[in-house]
Design a protein around this motif. Structure first.
Motif, PDB file in Angstrom:
ATOM      1  N   LYS A 102      -7.487   9.750  -0.654  1.00 30.40           N
ATOM      2  CA  LYS A 102      -7.829   8.525  -1.001  1.00 30.40           C
ATOM      3  C   LYS A 102      -6.852   7.881  -1.954  1.00 30.40           C
ATOM      4  N   GLY A 103      -6.253   6.689  -1.512  1.00 29.45           N
ATOM      5  CA  GLY A 103      -5.203   5.904  -2.373  1.00 29.45           C
ATOM      6  C   GLY A 103      -5.597   4.600  -2.762  1.00 29.45           C
ATOM      7  N   ARG A 104      -4.862   4.045  -3.507  1.00 24.21           N
ATOM      8  CA  ARG A 104      -5.078   2.638  -4.091  1.00 24.21           C
ATOM      9  C   ARG A 104      -5.438   1.571  -2.814  1.00 24.21           C
ATOM     10  N   THR A 105      -4.711   1.629  -1.776  1.00 29.72           N
ATOM     11  CA  THR A 105      -4.759   0.823  -0.550  1.00 29.72           C
ATOM     12  C   THR A 105      -5.520   1.481   0.537  1.00 29.72           C
ATOM     13  N   GLY A 106      -6.136   2.593   0.407  1.00 30.44           N
ATOM     14  CA  GLY A 106      -6.903   2.871   1.536  1.00 30.44           C
ATOM     15  C   GLY A 106      -6.510   4.531   1.664  1.00 30.44           C
ATOM     16  N   ASP A 107      -7.201   5.069   2.609  1.00 37.16           N
ATOM     17  CA  ASP A 107      -7.067   6.536   2.856  1.00 37.16           C
ATOM     18  C   ASP A 107      -5.872   7.049   3.596  1.00 37.16           C
ATOM     19  N   PHE A 108      -5.339   8.027   3.513  1.00 34.60           N
ATOM     20  CA  PHE A 108      -4.219   8.292   4.005  1.00 34.60           C
ATOM     21  C   PHE A 108      -3.796   9.990   3.985  1.00 34.60           C
ATOM     22  N   TRP A 109      -3.229  10.322   5.295  1.00 35.86           N
ATOM     23  CA  TRP A 109      -2.835  12.079   5.172  1.00 35.86           C
ATOM     24  C   TRP A 109      -1.951  12.267   4.308  1.00 35.86           C
ATOM     25  N   SER A 110      -2.067  13.527   3.535  1.00 33.19           N
ATOM     26  CA  SER A 110      -1.108  13.969   2.704  1.00 33.19           C
ATOM     27  C   SER A 110      -0.954  15.527   3.040  1.00 33.19           C
ATOM     28  N   CYS A 111       0.582  15.995   2.922  1.00 35.13           N
ATOM     29  CA  CYS A 111       0.584  17.467   3.017  1.00 35.13           C
ATOM     30  C   CYS A 111      -0.119  18.499   2.066  1.00 35.13           C
ATOM     31  N   THR A 112      -0.858  19.493   2.694  1.00 28.55           N
ATOM     32  CA  THR A 112      -1.471  20.306   1.984  1.00 28.55           C
ATOM     33  C   THR A 112      -0.480  21.157   0.898  1.00 28.55           C
ATOM     34  N   ARG A 113       0.681  21.063   1.060  1.00 30.25           N
ATOM     35  CA  ARG A 113       1.667  21.654   0.320  1.00 30.25           C
ATOM     36  C   ARG A 113       1.973  21.056  -0.841  1.00 30.25           C
ATOM     37  N   TYR A 114       1.416  19.703  -1.095  1.00 25.09           N
ATOM     38  CA  TYR A 114       1.830  18.782  -2.106  1.00 25.09           C
ATOM     39  C   TYR A 114       1.441  19.578  -3.404  1.00 25.09           C
ATOM     40  N   PRO A 115       2.249  19.725  -4.484  1.00 20.62           N
ATOM     41  CA  PRO A 115       3.347  18.823  -4.773  1.00 20.62           C
ATOM     42  C   PRO A 115       4.427  19.414  -4.288  1.00 20.62           C
ATOM     43  N   ASP A 116       4.654  20.453  -3.541  1.00 15.25           N
ATOM     44  CA  ASP A 116       5.779  21.216  -3.224  1.00 15.25           C
ATOM     45  C   ASP A 116       6.562  20.278  -2.022  1.00 15.25           C
ATOM     46  N   CYS A 117       5.588  19.697  -1.162  1.00 10.84           N
ATOM     47  CA  CYS A 117       5.966  18.946  -0.144  1.00 10.84           C
ATOM     48  C   CYS A 117       5.238  17.519  -0.156  1.00 10.84           C
ATOM     49  N   LYS A 118       6.198  16.319  -0.198  1.00 12.97           N
ATOM     50  CA  LYS A 118       5.605  15.137  -0.389  1.00 12.97           C
ATOM     51  C   LYS A 118       5.439  14.202   0.721  1.00 12.97           C
ATOM     52  N   GLY A 119       5.305  15.004   1.963  1.00 10.54           N
ATOM     53  CA  GLY A 119       4.942  14.232   3.379  1.00 10.54           C
ATOM     54  C   GLY A 119       3.693  13.623   3.162  1.00 10.54           C
ATOM     55  N   THR A 120       3.716  12.355   4.000  1.00  8.88           N
ATOM     56  CA  THR A 120       2.321  11.623   3.886  1.00  8.88           C
ATOM     57  C   THR A 120       2.368  11.012   5.329  1.00  8.88           C
ATOM     58  N   ASN A 121       1.285  10.526   5.971  1.00  9.00           N
ATOM     59  CA  ASN A 121       1.116   9.686   7.235  1.00  9.00           C
ATOM     60  C   ASN A 121       0.071   8.741   6.848  1.00  9.00           C
ATOM     61  N   PRO A 122      -0.021   7.405   7.627  1.00 10.75           N
ATOM     62  CA  PRO A 122      -1.051   6.282   7.466  1.00 10.75           C
ATOM     63  C   PRO A 122      -2.086   7.136   8.182  1.00 10.75           C
ATOM     64  N   ILE A 123      -3.290   6.758   8.130  1.00 13.90           N
ATOM     65  CA  ILE A 123      -4.357   6.925   8.972  1.00 13.90           C
ATOM     66  C   ILE A 123      -4.723   5.954   9.865  1.00 13.90           C
ATOM     67  N   LYS A 124      -4.569   5.858  10.959  1.00 12.32           N
ATOM     68  CA  LYS A 124      -4.540   4.974  12.134  1.00 12.32           C
ATOM     69  C   LYS A 124      -6.141   4.715  12.522  1.00 12.32           C
ATOM     70  N   MET A 125      -6.507   3.512  12.482  1.00 16.52           N
ATOM     71  CA  MET A 125      -7.934   3.175  12.614  1.00 16.52           C
ATOM     72  C   MET A 125      -8.094   3.046  13.932  1.00 16.52           C
ATOM     73  N   SER A 126      -9.313   3.356  14.734  1.00 13.80           N
ATOM     74  CA  SER A 126      -9.511   3.233  15.977  1.00 13.80           C
ATOM     75  C   SER A 126     -10.126   1.865  16.188  1.00 13.80           C
ATOM     76  N   LYS A 127     -10.108   1.365  17.327  1.00 13.45           N
ATOM     77  CA  LYS A 127     -11.218  -0.330  17.437  1.00 13.45           C
ATOM     78  C   LYS A 127     -12.427   0.212  17.056  1.00 13.45           C
ATOM     79  N   ARG A 128     -12.928   1.284  17.545  1.00 15.62           N
ATOM     80  CA  ARG A 128     -14.311   1.497  17.302  1.00 15.62           C
ATOM     81  C   ARG A 128     -14.966   1.798  15.670  1.00 15.62           C
ATOM     82  N   SER A 129     -13.614   1.909  14.995  1.00 12.10           N
ATOM     83  CA  SER A 129     -13.955   2.047  13.412  1.00 12.10           C
ATOM     84  C   SER A 129     -13.883   0.946  12.525  1.00 12.10           C
TER      85      SER A 129
END
Length: 659
Positions: free
Chosen positions: A628-655
């Motif tokens: 959970k982030g300030r502007t909504g949910d996002f994907w974060s690398c499970t190796r954080y903080p060793d890896c700072k990789g992130t991805n936005p969560i794409k919302m489907s039309k159904r959601s």
């Protein structure tokens, strides 16, 4: 100017308040001749592999092992401003007082900054176990010379760099071997997490291979002087297993039939033992996590967070990340103040406080057995229980009950065992008659006992007496498989992992070092295994995934063996005593690692590994988890903080909800 370096801002505020350093500065609080500054955990971290060469950005088998010739550290970007502030203060101060947590890791947090900033002035050490005003004032009058605790830094530095060598090289090695087998994710390997994972894998295998065996029990009901009690039939040796269970139904049924036709049984012996039982020790963190898991259903990370909040935010309890349940005898003087604070916070405790004796000394009061920290106990701060969260109140209640138990009378009872003979059949009746509940009362009502212990009082019996036999009951039962680990029992297994080691010297070393991991890291290790998809929770139980089973089969036995930690602890003891240098220790680890990588470079993993859930990290290809982030949910690398990789969560039309 005397500069105090604390581990975190909340700790700095508490110490600054006592020192009357109330004037805010840049990353500090200042007073007359004193300044208090703070870190935010580690401000520096060991540099990643790519800092030693651009080629290490790519994961290639031929580049392994990666062994730095000159170790580098980098500043964590989020705290660079605070490091700059501390650097400026170090340039102008006359003396430094290290006021970080009193353990190896706390020592390292301060010393790595002092070393990077090339401070060469005098150093003293503030050794704190609680953050209430009285404890801080007492510690300020007993500052230790900096040289006394410097070896703790050397130990932490050696362990940190050796863990880097193993984690970086073996994780890359087995990840690359995994990709060869079709697994598009990270296979993390570490000195602590891999033996921990092996514990769960082996428990799961024991459960899966368990074959239940039927057995039968025969219970007889007897009566003497108007008191009924139960006795259990003892099967003959040729009809039972090593645990004394009857494995043949016909033998049990025949015994029950014989007993049904008898009117009495004769007492052949009576043993009565008066038992005085002292209270359990105050909590160390691992035991608190185990009890909170069993009683409250809390995960180990949730328990740690609650205990840390009670310590930092509410000043209600002492330092939680302790591996010791004993208390220093000097704290006996604080008992009346603590009891007054407990009474003021909770009038409902009146019945227990009336029975509490401040002069009573349980086995917990033993200065000789104190390690870096003592057991977790309430402080003398009067708290408003309404200000605690429900979880914090529950954890505080457990800690408080264990403390009160130290001040209540011993639990006293009579333990009885009666042997009876009924023809060719033997019966055993066991009884427990409580004489004084003592500390058991507060543990049963307010503490960590699930329910009061059942007891069977036996009538007064004498040898040779005939006791009326009223009837028998035959019960069919089955042996039970080992229980799956919970987070709490896994922490306990990590603490008692010495039971897995045969060598008596190494076994003792693991006992002395309280197993694998530390009180501060075990929760994070278990959570990391869950986040990486190697452990999954099923209600309160933990189970290893298919990827975990494959990984444990693939890694070298010595990496998944707790003996490695025992050997390291032996070496760290020698570093602390000055008999071994950090460089020599690391050179030995590098040589061992080089040989291990060479031997396993061509290994073929035994089974294809399942693909991880969720997207892959765009930076390191590891699995990702939802945050959970300030502007909504996002994907974060499970190796954080060793890896700072992130991805936005794409919302489907159904959601998307209609307006």
């Amino acid at each position: 100017m005397r500069l105090f370096i604390c581990e975190k801002p909340s700790q700095a505020r508490d110490i600054a308040r006592v020192l009357q350093a109330t004037r805010r500065g840049d990353g500090c609080l200042a007073g007359s001749g004193v300044t208090v500054t703070w870190c935010v955990g580690h401000l520096l971290e060991t540099a990643p592999p790519e800092a030693y060469g651009d080629r290490y950005k790519r994961w290639i088998l031929e580049d392994l092992p990666i062994i730095p010739e000159r170790w580098q550290v980098v500043v964590k970007p989020k705290v660079a401003k605070q490091l700059k502030a501390i650097q400026g203060l170090l340039q102008s101060c006359a003396e430094v007082v290290i006021a970080t947590d009193a353990d190896r890791e706390g020592e390292m947090i301060a010393r790595e900054i002092i070393e990077r900033c090339q401070y060469r002035g005098p150093i003293q050490r503030l050794w704190l176990s609680a953050l209430d005003e009285a404890s801080i004032r007492r510690a300020l009058t007993a500052l230790r010379p900096g040289e006394q605790t410097l070896p703790l830094y050397h130990c932490a530095l050696a362990r940190s760099r050796a863990d880097w060598l193993i984690g970086i090289n073996l994780s890359r090695l087995f990840t690359l071997l995994g990709r060869r087998a079709g697994f598009d994710g990270i296979l993390p390997v570490g000195r602590v997490q891999t033996p921990t994972l092996r514990l769960v894998v082996e428990r799961d295998r024991a459960i899966a291979s368990f074959v239940a065996k039927p057995f039968w029990t025969v219970d007889a009901t007897l009566e003497a002087d108007g008191t009924r009690f139960r006795a259990r039939w003892q099967p003959p040796v040729n009809a039972c297993d090593d645990s004394g269970r009857c494995l043949t139904e016909t033998v049990a049924q025949e015994a029950a039939a014989r007993l049904e036709h008898r009117a009495s049984a004769q007492v052949s012996s009576v043993e009565i033992e008066a038992v005085r039982e002292g209270p359990p020790l105050p909590f160390d963190l691992g035991t608190l996590q185990e009890v909170c898991s069993a009683k409250l259903g809390l995960g180990v990370q949730e328990t740690l967070a609650a205990a840390q909040s009670l310590y930092e935010n509410h000043k209600a309890t002492t330092y939680p990340r302790t591996d010791c349940g004993f208390l220093p005898e000097s704290m006996l003087d604080d008992v009346p103040n603590v009891l007054r604070a407990l009474a003021a916070a909770s009038p409902a405790l009146a019945q227990w406080l009336r029975s509490a004796d401040p002069a009573r000394r349980s086995r917990a009061w033993n200065t000789a057995k104190i390690t870096a920290h003592h057991g977790i106990i309430p402080t003398a701060v009067v708290i408003d229980l309404a200000q605690l969260s429900e979880r914090e109140r529950a954890v505080y209640s457990l800690i408080r009950a264990r403390y009160l138990a130290q001040l209540l009378p011993d639990h006293e009872y009579l333990k009885s065992q009666v042997l009876l003979q009924a023809g060719q059949d033997r019966l055993v009746a066991r009884g427990k008659q409580i004489q004084v509940r003592g500390w058991k009362a507060v543990i049963d009502e307010l503490g960590d006992s699930d329910r009061p212990e059942p007891s069977q009082p036996l009538p007064t019996l004498r040898e040779g007496a005939d006791i009326r036999l009223l009837g028998t009951t035959v019960s069919a039962q089955r042996t039970q498989p080992p229980k799956a680990f919970t987070e709490g029992t896994l922490v306990k297994a990590m603490k008692t992992i010495a039971n897995q080691v045969d060598d008596p010297r190494l076994k003792q070393k693991l006992k002395d070092s309280i197993g694998i991991g530390t009180e501060a890291t075990r929760a994070a290790i278990i959570q990391g295994l869950i986040d990486h998809g190697y452990l999954q929770k099923k209600r309160r139980s933990l189970a290893a995934t298919a990827a975990a089973h494959t990984l444990i089969e693939a890694v070298p036995r010595e990496v998944a063996d707790p003996v490695l930690t025992a050997l390291w602890e032996q070496a760290l003891d020698r570093i602390e005593s000055g008999q071994l240098s950090v460089d020599t220790f690391l050179a030995k680890q590098a040589a061992w690692l080089t040989q291990l990588v060479h031997n396993h470079r061509s290994l073929t993993l035994p089974l294809p590994l399942p693909a991880p859930k969720g997207p892959s990290c765009p930076v390191c290809r590891s699995a990702m988890r939802q945050r959970k982030g300030r502007t909504g949910d996002f994907w974060s690398c499970t190796r954080y903080p060793d890896c700072k990789g992130t991805n936005p969560i794409k919302m489907s039309k159904r959601s998307v909800k209609p307006k």
